[in-house]
Design a protein around this motif. Structure first.
Motif, short mmCIF file in Angstrom:
data_model
loop_
_atom_site.label_atom_id
_atom_site.label_comp_id
_atom_site.label_asym_id
_atom_site.label_seq_id
_atom_site.Cartn_x
_atom_site.Cartn_y
_atom_site.Cartn_z
N GLU A 296 41.07 29.44 36.49
CA GLU A 296 42.04 30.46 36.93
C GLU A 296 41.63 31.12 38.24
OE1 GLU A 296 45.11 31.39 35.72
OE2 GLU A 296 44.79 29.48 34.69
N GLY A 297 40.50 30.69 38.82
CA GLY A 297 40.10 31.21 40.12
C GLY A 297 38.99 32.23 40.11
N VAL A 298 38.36 32.48 38.95
CA VAL A 298 37.22 33.39 38.92
C VAL A 298 36.05 32.72 39.64
CG1 VAL A 298 35.63 34.67 37.44
CG2 VAL A 298 38.01 34.39 36.76
N VAL A 299 35.35 33.47 40.49
CA VAL A 299 34.30 32.92 41.34
C VAL A 299 33.08 32.51 40.52
CG1 VAL A 299 32.71 33.48 43.23
CG2 VAL A 299 35.07 34.30 43.29
N GLN A 300 32.49 31.37 40.87
CA GLN A 300 31.23 30.93 40.28
C GLN A 300 30.48 30.14 41.35
OE1 GLN A 300 30.06 31.75 37.33
NE2 GLN A 300 28.24 30.48 37.22
N ALA B 205 32.40 35.74 31.11
CA ALA B 205 32.66 35.12 29.81
C ALA B 205 31.90 35.83 28.69
CB ALA B 205 32.30 33.64 29.86
N ILE B 206 30.60 36.02 28.88
CA ILE B 206 29.81 36.63 27.81
C ILE B 206 29.99 38.14 27.77
CG2 ILE B 206 27.74 36.75 29.25
CD1 ILE B 206 28.02 36.35 25.39
N GLY C 86 30.49 44.61 34.38
CA GLY C 86 31.11 43.71 35.33
C GLY C 86 30.17 43.28 36.43
N PHE C 87 30.44 42.11 37.02
CA PHE C 87 29.70 41.67 38.19
C PHE C 87 30.04 42.56 39.37
CE2 PHE C 87 28.65 39.18 41.88
CZ PHE C 87 27.54 38.42 41.51
N TYR C 88 31.31 42.95 39.46
CA TYR C 88 31.77 43.83 40.53
C TYR C 88 31.89 45.26 40.00
CZ TYR C 88 32.86 39.58 43.13
OH TYR C 88 32.79 38.37 43.78
N GLY C 89 31.80 46.21 40.94
CA GLY C 89 31.83 47.61 40.56
C GLY C 89 33.12 48.03 39.88
N VAL C 90 34.25 47.45 40.32
CA VAL C 90 35.53 47.82 39.69
C VAL C 90 35.86 46.92 38.51
CG1 VAL C 90 36.48 48.86 41.78
CG2 VAL C 90 36.83 46.41 41.36
N ASN C 91 34.88 46.08 38.12
CA ASN C 91 34.98 45.33 36.88
C ASN C 91 36.16 44.35 36.90
OD1 ASN C 91 34.97 44.95 33.77
ND2 ASN C 91 33.18 46.20 34.17
N SER C 92 36.89 44.26 35.81
CA SER C 92 37.95 43.26 35.70
C SER C 92 39.24 43.66 36.41
CB SER C 92 38.25 42.98 34.22
OG SER C 92 37.17 42.31 33.63
N ALA C 93 39.19 44.73 37.19
CA ALA C 93 40.29 45.03 38.11
C ALA C 93 40.09 44.31 39.44
CB ALA C 93 40.40 46.53 38.35
N HIS C 94 38.92 43.69 39.65
CA HIS C 94 38.62 42.99 40.90
C HIS C 94 39.31 41.62 40.90
CE1 HIS C 94 36.43 41.30 44.28
NE2 HIS C 94 35.86 42.48 44.49
N PRO C 95 39.98 41.25 41.99
CA PRO C 95 40.72 39.98 42.01
C PRO C 95 39.83 38.74 41.94
CG PRO C 95 40.74 41.02 44.18
CD PRO C 95 40.19 42.03 43.22
N LEU C 96 38.54 38.85 42.27
CA LEU C 96 37.65 37.69 42.12
C LEU C 96 37.05 37.60 40.72
CD1 LEU C 96 35.72 37.65 45.53
CD2 LEU C 96 37.87 36.54 44.91
N GLU C 97 37.18 38.66 39.95
CA GLU C 97 36.67 38.67 38.58
C GLU C 97 37.79 38.47 37.56
OE1 GLU C 97 34.16 41.81 35.81
OE2 GLU C 97 33.56 41.53 37.90
N ASN C 98 39.00 38.81 37.93
CA ASN C 98 40.15 38.68 37.04
C ASN C 98 41.41 38.47 37.88
OD1 ASN C 98 41.78 38.72 34.78
ND2 ASN C 98 41.67 40.95 34.48
N PRO C 99 41.61 37.25 38.38
CA PRO C 99 42.64 37.03 39.41
C PRO C 99 44.08 36.90 38.93
CG PRO C 99 41.39 35.02 39.04
CD PRO C 99 40.75 36.07 38.18
N THR C 100 44.31 36.48 37.68
CA THR C 100 45.68 36.15 37.26
C THR C 100 46.00 36.76 35.90
OG1 THR C 100 45.11 34.12 36.05
CG2 THR C 100 45.44 33.93 38.46
N PRO C 101 47.28 36.84 35.55
CA PRO C 101 47.63 37.28 34.19
C PRO C 101 47.05 36.39 33.10
CG PRO C 101 49.54 37.45 35.63
CD PRO C 101 48.48 36.74 36.42
N ILE C 102 46.87 35.10 33.40
CA ILE C 102 46.30 34.19 32.40
C ILE C 102 44.81 34.50 32.20
CG2 ILE C 102 45.75 31.79 31.86
CD1 ILE C 102 48.32 30.97 33.26
N SER C 103 44.08 34.71 33.30
CA SER C 103 42.67 35.10 33.16
C SER C 103 42.56 36.44 32.45
CB SER C 103 41.99 35.16 34.54
OG SER C 103 42.46 36.27 35.29
#
Length: 545
Positions: A187-191, A219-220, A229-246
Motif C-alpha cells: 500500500e506504499g508504506v516505506v521500508q 506492523a508489530i 510510531g516511526f514518525y512523530g505524527v504516527n499513523s497520520a503520516h502519509p509514509l506510515e499510513n498512506p491509503t484508506p486500505i492501509s
C-alpha cells in the motif's frame, strides 16, 4: 451515510476471526511440543523447561525485563556511537532514554520524542522494535499462566515463562507481523535503509523527508497493541499510513489479537459461553463509545480540525475509539483536536483499566480482576459464597484484586495533582489543562501511550513520573493477577451445579459492565466533570481553550 457501513464491516470481521485466532493460539501456546522448538529449548534449558510456580514465573519475568531494559537504555543513550545513523543524531538524555525504555518495555509506547528526528535507524530497529514483540509476548504469556491456573485443581505450577514467551513471539507475533508488513508495503508504506530525501518544497525551502524501515515497525506496533510510531505524527503520516486500505489493515490489526485473547482464555478455562459473554461486554462498550464520540464530532465545530483528510470521520473516530480501548497509543488524527466530549470518551475508556479489549493478553488478564470482583460482589448481594468457575474466592484473592485495580488509579490522581502544582507539561488553561494532564497520566498508568497534543512530557518530572506510572500500571497488575490466579489454582475445583452463580449469561454480562462503570465512575467522576464535561459545556457557550 455510506461511511457508517465501515463500522459494521470492521466489527463483522472481528467477530468472525477472533474465535478462530483465539482457538488457534490456544493450540500453539498449550501444545506439548511444536515443530522446530525442541532443539532451541534444549539449547536454552539443557532439556525441557520445567514448570514454574507463581514466584518462579514472576522472578523469570522481572529478570528478563531488567536485562532487556538495561540493553535498550544503553542503545538509546549512546546511539551516536552506533551504526545506521545517517544524519548523525546524538544520544538521548538519560531521563528521556529511561522514559522511552520503560515505555516500550511495558507495552505503553509513550513517546516524549519525535521518532524520525531523534532516533537512528539502529535505535528504531534494534532498540525499540524487538520490545514491541517481547512486551506483547509477555502479555500473552501472563494470560496463559492465568488460564492454566483457573482450569487447574490443587496444583502449584502453571507453565514456564520462557517457553510461553518464545512461542508467543516466534509462532504468533512474528509470522503475523511479516504478513501485515508485506500488505503495508504493497500500500506504499516505506521500508528502506536509504538516507533521507532532500527536496525543494512548494515555497522553495529545502525540505528533508526521513525514510527508514517503517512498515516492519508499523506492523508489530499495531498487532502488538504497542502504538509507538516511526514518525512523530504516527499513523497520520502519509509514509506510515498512506491509503484508506492501509488504514483499515492497521486498524483491524489493533483489535485482532486482543479480541482473540478472550477466546484463548475461554478455551483455557473450558467455557466457550463465558468467552462470548466477555466478548460481547467489550463489544457493547466500544460500540457505545464510538457512537457517542462520532455523534459529538459530527455535530460539533471540531469535526475536521486535526483530522487527516485522507480518512473520513468514521475512520478517524473509530481509530480513536479502538486505540483508547486497546491500549494502543497510535493515532491517525490528533486526540487533542476532538471535541471535549469525544476526547473525554477516549479518556474514560483508558480509565476503565484498558480492559475493553485492551492490550495483547493484558486486556484479558486485566478483565480477569474485574471478573473476580464482579463474582465477589454478586455473591455478597445474593448471600452466596463467592465462586468463580468452581473456585471459591477468599480474602487473599480480593486483596490482590483490589491492589491490581487501584494501583493505576493512585498514579493517575496523584500524578495529575502534582503536575498541576508544578505547572509541568500542559500548555492549555482552564478545564482543558486538566484534561491534558489527566489524559497523560491515565495513558501512562494504564499503558496506552497516546496523549493530547498540547502536553509536553520531555521534562525531568514528566519523564520520571510518567515512567514510574508505566511501571506500576504494568507490573503491579501482572503481579496481582499472577498471585490471584495461582492462589485459585491451588484450590480444589468444585463441580458445577444448579446452585452455582453462572458466569456465561446475559445477566452476568450486565453485572460485569456495571461493575466496570461503577469502579471507574467512583474513582474518576469528579475530575472528568471538572475536565472534559465542563469544557464541553463551556464550548457550547462559545468559550474555547
Amino acid at each position: 451515510m455510506d461511511e457508517l457501513f465501515y463500522f459494521p464491516v470492521y466489527f463483522g470481521f472481528l467477530i468472525l476471526l477472533s474465535p478462530l485466532f483465539g482457538y488457534f493460539m490456544a493450540y500453539l501456546l498449550n501444545a506439548k511440543s511444536l515443530p522446530g522448538e525442541s532443539w532451541i529449548l534444549s539449547f536454552l534449558f539443557s532439556g525441557a523447561p520445567k514448570e514454574q510456580t507463581s514466584k518462579e514465573y514472576l522472578k523469570s519475568l522481572f529478570t528478563f525485563h531488567l536485562l532487556l531494559g538495561v540493553f535498550s537504555f544503553l542503545i538509546l543513550r549512546f546511539q551516536n556511537r552506533l551504526p545506521l545513523n545517517p544524519i548523525h543524531l546524538p544520544g538521548m538524555n538519560w531521563d528521556l532514554a529511561l522514559n522511552t525504555c520503560i515505555s516500550f518495555l511495558t507495552n505503553t509506547n509513550w513517546q516524549a520524542y519525535s521518532g524520525e528526528s531523534q532516533l537512528s535507524y539502529f535505535s528504531q530497529m534494534v532498540g525499540l522494535a524487538p520490545l514491541n514483540f517481547l512486551s506483547a509476548g509477555v502479555g500473552l504469556s501472563v494470560l496463559m499462566f492465568v488460564g492454566r491456573a483457573i482450569s487447574a485443581s490443587s496444583e502449584s505450577v502453571f507453565g514456564n515463562f520462557w517457553r510461553d514467551l518464545y512461542r508467543s513471539v516466534f509462532y504468533i507475533l512474528l509470522p503475523l507481523s511479516v504478513i501485515i508488513a508485506f500488505l503495508l508495503v504493497g500500500e506504499g508504506v516505506v521500508q528502506t535503509f536509504l538516507d533521507p530525501v532532500v527536496i525543494n518544497g512548494i515555497s522553495g525551502n529545502v525540505q528533508t523527508i526521513p525514510l527508514g524501515p517503517v512498515a516492519s515497525q508499523v506492523a508489530i506496533k499495531q498487532l502488538g497493541t504497542n502504538g509507538g510510531g516511526f514518525y512523530g505524527v504516527n499513523s497520520a503520516h502519509p509514509l506510515e499510513n498512506p491509503t484508506p486500505i492501509s488504514n483499515f489493515i492497521q486498524l483491524f490489526a489493533i483489535l485482532l489479537l486482543p479480541g482473540s485473547c478472550v477466546f484463548l482464555y475461554g478455551k483455557l478455562v473450558g467455557s466457550f459461553r463465558h468467552a462470548w459473554t466477555i466478548f460481547f461486554v467489550m463489544l457493547l462498550s466500544i460500540t457505545l463509545a464510538f457512537t457517542g464520540a462520532y455523534l459529538s464530532e459530527n455535530t460539533g465545530a471540531s469535526a475536521w480540525e486535526g483530522k487527516e483528510t485522507r480518512f473520513n470521520l468514521v475512520e478517524s473516530t473509530l481509530w480513536m475509539t479502538a486505540t483508547t480501548a486497546a491500549s494502543n497509543g497510535s493515532v491517525n488524527s490528533m486526540h487533542d483536536s476532538f471535541s471535549p466530549l469525544a476526547g473525554g470518551i477516549g479518556l474514560f475508556q483508558i480509565m476503565l483499566g484498558e480492559v475493553i479489549f485492551g492490550g495483547v493478553g493484558a486486556g484479558m488478564y486485566g478483565m480477569f480482576l474485574f471478573l473476580i470482583l464482579t463474582v465477589f460482589l454478586s455473591g455478597l448481594m445474593t448471600g452466596r459464597t463467592p465462586e468463580y468457575l468452581g473456585k471459591k474466592i477468599g480474602k487473599f484473592e480480593i486483596k490482590w484484586t483490589l491492589v491490581g485495580i487501584l494501583a493505576p488509579t493512585f498514579c493517575i490522581l496523584i500524578g495529575t495533582v502534582v503536575s498541576i502544582f508544578l505547572k509541568s507539561g500542559y500548555s492549555a488553561h482552564g478545564p482543558h489543562a486538566l484534561s491534558q494532564i489527566l489524559y497523560a497520566f491515565s495513558s501512562a498508568s494504564n499503558n496506552n501511550g497516546s496523549a493530547f497534543a498540547g502536553f509536553s512530557a520531555d521534562t525531568l518530572w514528566g519523564n520520571l513520573s510518567l515512567g514510574f506510572s508505566m511501571l506500576i500500571g504494568r507490573f503491579v497488575v501482572i503481579a496481582s493477577v499472577i498471585f490471584v490466579s495461582s492462589s485459585l489454582g491451588k484450590k480444589i475445583k468444585a463441580e458445577a451445579s444448579e446452585g452455582n452463580f453462572k458466569t456465561d449469561t446475559a445477566l452476568f454480562g450486565i453485572l460485569l459492565l456495571s461493575i466496570l462503570l461503577l469502579v471507574c465512575g467512583l474513582s474518576f467522576f469528579p475530575v472528568i466533570v471538572l475536565g472534559p464535561i465542563f469544557e464541553h459545556i463551556l464550548m457550547l457557550n462559545g468559550d474555547l481553550f
